[in-house]
Scaffold this motif. Structure first.
Motif, PDB file in Angstrom:
ATOM      1  N   ALA A 117      -1.232  33.560 -25.058  1.00  0.00           N
ATOM      2  CA  ALA A 117      -2.289  33.517 -24.042  1.00  0.00           C
ATOM      3  C   ALA A 117      -3.608  33.037 -24.637  1.00  0.00           C
ATOM      4  CB  ALA A 117      -2.446  34.893 -23.406  1.00  0.00           C
ATOM      5  N   MET A 118      -3.948  33.534 -25.801  1.00  0.00           N
ATOM      6  CA  MET A 118      -5.226  33.163 -26.410  1.00  0.00           C
ATOM      7  C   MET A 118      -5.244  31.693 -26.798  1.00  0.00           C
ATOM      8  SD  MET A 118      -8.112  34.464 -26.905  1.00  0.00           S
ATOM      9  CE  MET A 118      -9.645  33.982 -27.655  1.00  0.00           C
ATOM     10  N   SER A 119      -4.108  31.181 -27.253  1.00  0.00           N
ATOM     11  CA  SER A 119      -4.068  29.773 -27.648  1.00  0.00           C
ATOM     12  C   SER A 119      -4.287  28.862 -26.448  1.00  0.00           C
ATOM     13  CB  SER A 119      -2.730  29.456 -28.322  1.00  0.00           C
ATOM     14  OG  SER A 119      -1.649  29.605 -27.409  1.00  0.00           O
ATOM     15  N   ARG A 120      -3.854  29.305 -25.269  1.00  0.00           N
ATOM     16  CA  ARG A 120      -4.089  28.500 -24.069  1.00  0.00           C
ATOM     17  C   ARG A 120      -5.582  28.435 -23.759  1.00  0.00           C
ATOM     18  NH1 ARG A 120       0.830  29.473 -19.796  1.00  0.00           N
ATOM     19  NH2 ARG A 120       2.515  29.591 -21.322  1.00  0.00           N
ATOM     20  N   ILE A 121      -6.245  29.561 -23.867  1.00  0.00           N
ATOM     21  CA  ILE A 121      -7.677  29.584 -23.606  1.00  0.00           C
ATOM     22  C   ILE A 121      -8.413  28.672 -24.588  1.00  0.00           C
ATOM     23  CG2 ILE A 121      -9.732  31.047 -23.626  1.00  0.00           C
ATOM     24  CD1 ILE A 121      -7.950  33.336 -22.656  1.00  0.00           C
ATOM     25  N   LEU A 122      -7.969  28.665 -25.822  1.00  0.00           N
ATOM     26  CA  LEU A 122      -8.605  27.817 -26.832  1.00  0.00           C
ATOM     27  C   LEU A 122      -8.384  26.339 -26.543  1.00  0.00           C
ATOM     28  CD1 LEU A 122      -7.729  29.887 -30.031  1.00  0.00           C
ATOM     29  CD2 LEU A 122      -9.995  29.610 -29.000  1.00  0.00           C
ATOM     30  N   VAL A 123      -7.183  25.980 -26.106  1.00  0.00           N
ATOM     31  CA  VAL A 123      -6.928  24.565 -25.825  1.00  0.00           C
ATOM     32  C   VAL A 123      -7.653  24.144 -24.549  1.00  0.00           C
ATOM     33  CG1 VAL A 123      -4.818  24.699 -24.399  1.00  0.00           C
ATOM     34  CG2 VAL A 123      -5.127  22.789 -25.980  1.00  0.00           C
ATOM     35  N   TRP A 124      -7.831  25.053 -23.607  1.00  0.00           N
ATOM     36  CA  TRP A 124      -8.624  24.717 -22.413  1.00  0.00           C
ATOM     37  C   TRP A 124     -10.081  24.459 -22.808  1.00  0.00           C
ATOM     38  CZ3 TRP A 124      -6.473  29.314 -19.049  1.00  0.00           C
ATOM     39  CH2 TRP A 124      -5.126  29.049 -18.735  1.00  0.00           C
ATOM     40  N   ARG A 125     -10.586  25.267 -23.726  1.00  0.00           N
ATOM     41  CA  ARG A 125     -11.953  25.062 -24.209  1.00  0.00           C
ATOM     42  C   ARG A 125     -12.060  23.717 -24.924  1.00  0.00           C
ATOM     43  NH1 ARG A 125     -13.941  29.624 -28.135  1.00  0.00           N
ATOM     44  NH2 ARG A 125     -13.569  30.846 -26.232  1.00  0.00           N
ATOM     45  N   TRP A 126     -11.041  23.391 -25.717  1.00  0.00           N
ATOM     46  CA  TRP A 126     -11.034  22.093 -26.398  1.00  0.00           C
ATOM     47  C   TRP A 126     -11.018  20.953 -25.381  1.00  0.00           C
ATOM     48  CZ3 TRP A 126      -7.590  18.076 -25.995  1.00  0.00           C
ATOM     49  CH2 TRP A 126      -7.746  17.030 -26.914  1.00  0.00           C
ATOM     50  N   THR A 127     -10.251  21.127 -24.296  1.00  0.00           N
ATOM     51  CA  THR A 127     -10.141  20.079 -23.278  1.00  0.00           C
ATOM     52  C   THR A 127     -11.484  19.802 -22.618  1.00  0.00           C
ATOM     53  OG1 THR A 127      -7.863  20.771 -22.841  1.00  0.00           O
ATOM     54  CG2 THR A 127      -8.908  19.348 -21.211  1.00  0.00           C
ATOM     55  N   LEU A 128     -12.259  20.835 -22.361  1.00  0.00           N
ATOM     56  CA  LEU A 128     -13.583  20.638 -21.774  1.00  0.00           C
ATOM     57  C   LEU A 128     -14.466  19.804 -22.691  1.00  0.00           C
ATOM     58  CD1 LEU A 128     -14.247  24.209 -20.311  1.00  0.00           C
ATOM     59  CD2 LEU A 128     -13.659  22.134 -19.044  1.00  0.00           C
ATOM     60  N   GLY A 129     -14.401  20.095 -24.000  1.00  0.00           N
ATOM     61  CA  GLY A 129     -15.163  19.297 -24.954  1.00  0.00           C
ATOM     62  C   GLY A 129     -14.650  17.876 -25.040  1.00  0.00           C
ATOM     63  N   PHE A 130     -13.334  17.711 -25.001  1.00  0.00           N
ATOM     64  CA  PHE A 130     -12.728  16.379 -25.058  1.00  0.00           C
ATOM     65  C   PHE A 130     -13.135  15.558 -23.837  1.00  0.00           C
ATOM     66  CE2 PHE A 130      -9.223  13.440 -24.124  1.00  0.00           C
ATOM     67  CZ  PHE A 130      -9.118  12.766 -25.337  1.00  0.00           C
ATOM     68  N   ALA A 131     -13.136  16.202 -22.658  1.00  0.00           N
ATOM     69  CA  ALA A 131     -13.509  15.499 -21.430  1.00  0.00           C
ATOM     70  C   ALA A 131     -14.976  15.096 -21.441  1.00  0.00           C
ATOM     71  CB  ALA A 131     -13.214  16.373 -20.215  1.00  0.00           C
ATOM     72  N   ALA A 132     -15.798  15.905 -22.090  1.00  0.00           N
ATOM     73  CA  ALA A 132     -17.213  15.548 -22.194  1.00  0.00           C
ATOM     74  C   ALA A 132     -17.389  14.275 -23.017  1.00  0.00           C
ATOM     75  CB  ALA A 132     -17.993  16.701 -22.819  1.00  0.00           C
ATOM     76  N   ASP A 133     -16.544  14.104 -24.045  1.00  0.00           N
ATOM     77  CA  ASP A 133     -16.604  12.903 -24.887  1.00  0.00           C
ATOM     78  C   ASP A 133     -15.811  11.743 -24.294  1.00  0.00           C
ATOM     79  OD1 ASP A 133     -18.148  14.261 -26.751  1.00  0.00           O
ATOM     80  OD2 ASP A 133     -16.387  14.979 -27.859  1.00  0.00           O
ATOM     81  N   HIS A 134     -14.803  12.060 -23.451  1.00  0.00           N
ATOM     82  CA  HIS A 134     -13.953  11.035 -22.829  1.00  0.00           C
ATOM     83  C   HIS A 134     -13.913  11.284 -21.319  1.00  0.00           C
ATOM     84  CE1 HIS A 134     -12.582  11.405 -27.023  1.00  0.00           C
ATOM     85  NE2 HIS A 134     -12.191  10.143 -26.946  1.00  0.00           N
TER      86      HIS A 134
END
Length: 455
Positions: free
Chosen positions: A282-299
């Protein structure tokens, strides 16, 4: 060998039926796409490009024999086609993992285009029900073994309980649980309104049995997504029904029965919903969602299909050791973050637009059918598809199935219902006079579908 022969005969049955009623070729494609006979059989059909052949027959059958009363251009059709164009652009111009993106694009584009094609061939009540029956038949092969094994011996997380192995598509527990629960309102609709099957004690018991099996399948996967799906379906059906006391008591009885099937292992697994901070998955999903928000900001225009493959996330171990853990190529595990990371903000807008458009379309159909005599079937089917859509929207927040067919079949069916309402309002379609007791016969099905058998 017998399994292979049986599966092959079913495949060619769709081909034969399609000769008389060309829309049956599209039903055959749905069966192939869902059941995946090439993965179930051991021989014979494994040597045939089953999906490509059936898709060719479906499109060819429509173009040659069935180009009549084409549906008007709908918002859903426009959004799906725009989405297909956009995923192609991101694949060839913005992909951060080009080779992997191309592989996913190949099957995702087929899903989008076929969903746009469905309303052109599924145009009447009989055809809509035939689509639902075939889809249910194909899905039942996947969730029935899991449900039955759960009743007998209990399920298990990550166990291969179905007919297809692996950890993707319908062989993945969370996805299977979500799709099984998505079908529950549709099963209940077919039980009450079927015109292709005789309505008697036998079919009634079969539908109830399949409905119960969907619930036990969701429990047997040990997927937390299943718990979310059961909550959505239960609440939605309770709010929709006019017999709230009876449905409420039935729901309590079903819940009690399911609890008897569960084990301590199931309870331990489900309890992690409230303790996600200490649970790795569960925690790893939250972390990858957080990463996705940062990735979308750059892309902001997206990183193409499978853009998660470039992620690298550092976090502290949850076991109290204070060691730094590095997680790479962690999948999105959410349809919303999947689309955002792969297709950017334009893709997410199109995806959410499809969901909103579908829900509003079903609302319009339900409102019209509610005040129109003889349209109880249309009203109840619109309600059922609404609940199915809400179930997939809720479960999809935790599984990455944004480009798998189940959502797009719901989008397409909502368009079919909208077109059917339009034809009924303008007098271009008629209400069936009675039931078909032998609807499996090719001439009867073709005649009731409004398709003239071909010589």
């Amino acid at each position: 060998m017998l399994r292979s022969l049986y599966v092959t005969l079913i495949y060619f049955a769709f081909v034969i039926l399609g000769v008389a009623a060309p829309f049956a070729f599209s039903l055959g494609y749905v069966w192939v796409d869902t059941f995946t006979p090439q993965n179930v059989a051991y021989s014979i059909i494994t040597q045939i490009p089953v999906s490509m052949v059936m898709a060719g027959l479906a499109i060819g059958g429509y173009l040659v024999f069935d180009r009549r009363s084409p549906p008007p251009i709908s918002l859903n059709l426009i959004l799906v086609l725009l989405f297909a164009v956009w995923v192609t652009i991101t694949t060839f111009f913005f992909a951060v993992s080009p080779q992997s993106a191309l592989v996913k694009w190949d099957w995702a584009l087929k899903t989008l285009l076929f969903s746009a094609f469905i309303p052109f061939v599924i145009r009447s009540r009989v055809q809509i029900e035939a689509f639902l029956q075939v889809y249910l038949f194909a899905l039942t092969v996947h969730f029935m073994p899991v449900g039955l094994k759960t009743m007998v011996a209990g399920g298990g997380y990550g166990m291969s309980l179905g007919v297809v192995g692996g950890n993707s598509g319908l062989s993945e527990g969370s996805t299977l649980a979500a799709v099984a629960l998505m079908m529950l309102p549709i099963i209940l609709y077919l039980r009450q309104h079927t015109v292709l099957l005789p309505k008697n004690t036998v079919t009634n018991v079969l539908y109830i049995g399949v409905a119960v099996t969907t619930l036990t399948c969701a429990v047997g996967t040990f997927a937390r997504t299943g718990l979310i799906g059961m909550a959505v379906v239960g609440i939605a059906l309770f709010l929709r029904t006019r017999h709230k006391v009876i449905v409420g008591l039935a729901g309590v009885a079903v819940l009690a029965g399911l609890l008897l099937l569960t084990s301590d292992a199931w309870n331990d697994r489900i309890s992690t919903v409230t303790t996600y901070q200490t649970e790795d998955s569960a925690m790893s999903r939250i972390l990858v969602w957080r990463w996705t928000l940062g990735f979308a900001a750059d892309h902001p225009l997206g990183g193409g299909f499978n853009s998660y493959e470039v992620n690298e996330i550092h976090f502290q171990a949850l076991d109290g050791s204070f060691e730094t853990v590095v997680m790479r190529s962690k999948a999105f595990h959410s349809i919303y973050f999947e689309v955002l990371g792969e297709q950017g903000f334009p893709g997410l807008a199109l995806f959410l637009g499809l969901m909103i458009s579908t829900f509003l379309s079903l609302r319009r159909v339900a409102r019209w059918a509610r005040v129109t005599p003889g349209m109880e079937w249309l009203r109840d089917l619109a309600y059922a598809l609404e609940v199915s859509l809400l179930t997939m929207m809720a479960c999809g927040a935790f599984i990455g199935v944004a480009f798998q067919p189940m959502l797009y079949y719901l989008f397409a069916l909502s368009t079919c219902l909208s077109h059917q309402m339009h034809r009924l309002r303008t007098g271009a379609a008629t209400v069936p006079a009675g039931r078909a007791g032998a609807a499996t016969a090719v001439p009867i099905l073709a005649r009731r579908a409004g398709v003239k058998p071909q010589a």
